[in-house]
Design an enzyme around this catalytic site. Sequence first.
Site, PDB file in Angstrom:
ATOM      1  N   ASP A   1      27.215  81.946  21.691  1.00  0.00           N
ATOM      2  CA  ASP A   1      26.715  82.115  23.049  1.00  0.00           C
ATOM      3  C   ASP A   1      25.826  80.935  23.384  1.00  0.00           C
ATOM      4  OD1 ASP A   1      26.672  84.426  25.222  1.00  0.00           O
ATOM      5  OD2 ASP A   1      24.755  83.393  25.271  1.00  0.00           O
TER       6      ASP A   1
ATOM      7  N   TYR B   1      17.223  80.909  31.868  1.00  0.00           N
ATOM      8  CA  TYR B   1      17.066  82.083  30.984  1.00  0.00           C
ATOM      9  C   TYR B   1      15.705  82.073  30.293  1.00  0.00           C
ATOM     10  CZ  TYR B   1      21.862  83.576  31.672  1.00  0.00           C
ATOM     11  OH  TYR B   1      23.015  84.037  32.240  1.00  0.00           O
TER      12      TYR B   1
ATOM     13  N   ARG C   1      35.904  82.870  28.092  1.00  0.00           N
ATOM     14  CA  ARG C   1      35.719  84.234  27.601  1.00  0.00           C
ATOM     15  C   ARG C   1      37.037  84.883  27.160  1.00  0.00           C
ATOM     16  NH1 ARG C   1      30.825  86.978  29.004  1.00  0.00           N
ATOM     17  NH2 ARG C   1      29.238  85.406  28.813  1.00  0.00           N
TER      18      ARG C   1
ATOM     19  N   ARG D   1      35.356  91.651  25.544  1.00  0.00           N
ATOM     20  CA  ARG D   1      35.514  93.106  25.675  1.00  0.00           C
ATOM     21  C   ARG D   1      36.825  93.591  26.280  1.00  0.00           C
ATOM     22  NH1 ARG D   1      29.702  93.657  28.223  1.00  0.00           N
ATOM     23  NH2 ARG D   1      30.604  91.743  29.013  1.00  0.00           N
TER      24      ARG D   1
ATOM     25  N   ARG E   1      33.126  95.373  17.679  1.00  0.00           N
ATOM     26  CA  ARG E   1      31.838  95.436  18.371  1.00  0.00           C
ATOM     27  C   ARG E   1      31.162  96.808  18.195  1.00  0.00           C
ATOM     28  NH1 ARG E   1      27.889  95.481  20.523  1.00  0.00           N
ATOM     29  NH2 ARG E   1      27.149  94.550  22.472  1.00  0.00           N
TER      30      ARG E   1
HETATM   31  O1  CP3 Z   1      35.405  83.364  24.390  1.00  0.00           O
HETATM   32  C1  CP3 Z   1      34.491  82.596  24.785  1.00  0.00           C
HETATM   33  O2  CP3 Z   1      34.414  82.175  25.933  1.00  0.00           O
HETATM   34  C2  CP3 Z   1      33.494  82.082  23.762  1.00  0.00           C
HETATM   35  C3  CP3 Z   1      32.253  82.752  23.662  1.00  0.00           C
HETATM   36  C4  CP3 Z   1      31.238  82.734  24.800  1.00  0.00           C
HETATM   37  C5  CP3 Z   1      30.368  83.825  25.031  1.00  0.00           C
HETATM   38  N1  CP3 Z   1      29.449  83.444  25.962  1.00  0.00           N
HETATM   39  C6  CP3 Z   1      30.426  85.109  24.309  1.00  0.00           C
HETATM   40  C7  CP3 Z   1      29.775  86.286  24.887  1.00  0.00           C
HETATM   41  C8  CP3 Z   1      30.868  81.716  25.691  1.00  0.00           C
HETATM   42  C9  CP3 Z   1      31.480  80.340  25.904  1.00  0.00           C
HETATM   43  C10 CP3 Z   1      29.722  82.181  26.407  1.00  0.00           C
HETATM   44  C11 CP3 Z   1      28.999  81.361  27.389  1.00  0.00           C
HETATM   45  C12 CP3 Z   1      27.902  81.977  28.168  1.00  0.00           C
HETATM   46  N2  CP3 Z   1      27.020  82.955  27.787  1.00  0.00           N
HETATM   47  C13 CP3 Z   1      27.528  81.547  29.458  1.00  0.00           C
HETATM   48  C14 CP3 Z   1      28.185  80.411  30.236  1.00  0.00           C
HETATM   49  C15 CP3 Z   1      29.447  80.835  30.877  1.00  0.00           C
HETATM   50  C16 CP3 Z   1      29.285  81.844  31.979  1.00  0.00           C
HETATM   51  O3  CP3 Z   1      29.761  82.971  31.767  1.00  0.00           O
HETATM   52  O4  CP3 Z   1      28.720  81.510  33.010  1.00  0.00           O
HETATM   53  C17 CP3 Z   1      26.429  82.329  29.870  1.00  0.00           C
HETATM   54  C18 CP3 Z   1      25.697  82.240  31.189  1.00  0.00           C
HETATM   55  C19 CP3 Z   1      26.120  83.215  28.794  1.00  0.00           C
HETATM   56  C20 CP3 Z   1      25.000  84.207  28.729  1.00  0.00           C
HETATM   57  C21 CP3 Z   1      25.467  85.580  28.469  1.00  0.00           C
HETATM   58  N3  CP3 Z   1      26.000  86.017  27.277  1.00  0.00           N
HETATM   59  C22 CP3 Z   1      25.416  86.701  29.342  1.00  0.00           C
HETATM   60  C23 CP3 Z   1      24.900  86.651  30.772  1.00  0.00           C
HETATM   61  C24 CP3 Z   1      25.917  87.801  28.651  1.00  0.00           C
HETATM   62  C25 CP3 Z   1      25.950  89.239  29.107  1.00  0.00           C
HETATM   63  C26 CP3 Z   1      26.959  89.486  30.142  1.00  0.00           C
HETATM   64  C27 CP3 Z   1      28.331  89.671  29.561  1.00  0.00           C
HETATM   65  O5  CP3 Z   1      29.249  89.003  30.029  1.00  0.00           O
HETATM   66  O6  CP3 Z   1      28.466  90.484  28.638  1.00  0.00           O
HETATM   67  C28 CP3 Z   1      26.327  87.362  27.366  1.00  0.00           C
HETATM   68  C29 CP3 Z   1      26.948  88.179  26.303  1.00  0.00           C
HETATM   69  C30 CP3 Z   1      28.242  87.678  25.751  1.00  0.00           C
HETATM   70  N4  CP3 Z   1      28.497  86.389  25.407  1.00  0.00           N
HETATM   71  C31 CP3 Z   1      29.384  88.467  25.452  1.00  0.00           C
HETATM   72  C32 CP3 Z   1      30.343  87.603  24.912  1.00  0.00           C
HETATM   73  C33 CP3 Z   1      31.710  87.967  24.401  1.00  0.00           C
HETATM   74  C34 CP3 Z   1      29.494  89.979  25.606  1.00  0.00           C
HETATM   75  C35 CP3 Z   1      28.960  90.576  24.350  1.00  0.00           C
HETATM   76  C36 CP3 Z   1      29.267  92.037  24.204  1.00  0.00           C
HETATM   77  O7  CP3 Z   1      28.548  92.858  24.787  1.00  0.00           O
HETATM   78  O8  CP3 Z   1      30.202  92.346  23.457  1.00  0.00           O
END
Ligand code: CP3
Length: 341
Positions: free
Chosen positions: A71, A148, A22, A26, A35
């Site tokens: 994602d 999910y 990540r 944010r 965003r």
């Molecule tokens: O920079 C990076 O790591 C690359 C992009 C990336 C995202 N999600 C972007 C994202 C990666 C590799 C992921 C993986 C991901 N997504 C996982 C596996 C890793 C982990 O965290 O366990 C999982 C379970 C998800 C599912 C997911 N996506 C959730 C639960 C959420 C909401 C919670 C949160 O952290 O915001 C997301 C949204 C998400 N995916 C965001 C980002 C940058 C936030 C989006 C925003 O609101 O701007």
Amino acid sequence: MSLFIDTLRGKRGPRPPVWLMRQAGRYLPEYRALREKSSMLEMVMTPELACEVTLQPLRRFPLDAAIIFADILTPLIGMGSRLEFKKGEGPVIENPVRSAADVAKLRLPAPAENVQYTLDAIRLVVGELGEKTPLIGFSGAPFTLSCYLIEGQSPGDLERTKAMMVADPAAWHALQEKLVTLCVEYLVAQAEAGCRSLQVFDSWLGHLGPREYERFVEPYLVKVFHEVRKRADVPVVFFATGVTGLFPQLARLDAHAFGVDWRVSLPQALRLLGREVPLQGNLDPQILAGPWEYVERAAREVLAEGASVPAHVFNLGHGVLPHTPPENVQRLVDLVHRRSA
Ligand code: CP3
């Protein structure tokens, strides 16, 4: 040549490479600025925006790898899931999978059709990065994607997922077969588009005990690694959290390296895995968000532990948290870079 790729292949360099799960997100003001104008899905589905967000952390910090902005859940849209990222709630799937009939309805479009936007974003990023910095592609593992799909929201205690597993094993196994195909095709397509490493995220696996893991999950995860390694010549990392008790089983996966969370030390993780394998991790993301003095101490401890395993990629034990000061990330990356083994 790349320090990151070499390390994943078991070759120790002068210092550990560093990237952060990540690393785009944010906690960066430039991410929040973009965003404000677009939703998470719009950003992922617009290759120019996804490319820009992927590169944002690389412009600030001398990271040793980039990870494509996407994602784990976006490929589910092409299967027929109505996915949304809701403010404060995280991902929601409006039509969850609850029966064998729901499983049968899931489509399996080829990646070029399903996730064209991510493959295009990868080509843009690779064009910008050139040879110097490798790009990581990724997929959710079949189990975590199932959580999910079945729960339809943040998986919680996996009540419905575990119920399907034991009460309707035929539906469960049919779902796993489809998700193995999705995951393998998605990973291979990302490697073909230019990703030089792949990571499999199984974020919810820690909710299973070893016997259910062996019965309901392991055969499919083994297959993912087997197929991907046959078809893509890039190192593949397996990452999960809360799986210390599953390390003996996970060691059987044909992964080049394992991501480790902060709940276990790197040398202890290696002992439990029971084989000589590169490790990636494992600073607590909550620690990184705190006072620098303690971050420094904790990071030095991770570095010292990393020096005692076969090869070490410095990372967090899970993703960067939104309240992390970018300043701490800067200082952390500098600290790892100053380190020579
Ligand atoms: O920079 C990076 O790591 C690359 C992009 C990336 C995202 N999600 C972007 C994202 C990666 C590799 C992921 C993986 C991901 N997504 C996982 C596996 C890793 C982990 O965290 O366990 C999982 C379970 C998800 C599912 C997911 N996506 C959730 C639960 C959420 C909401 C919670 C949160 O952290 O915001 C997301 C949204 C998400 N995916 C965001 C980002 C940058 C936030 C989006 C925003 O609101 O701007």
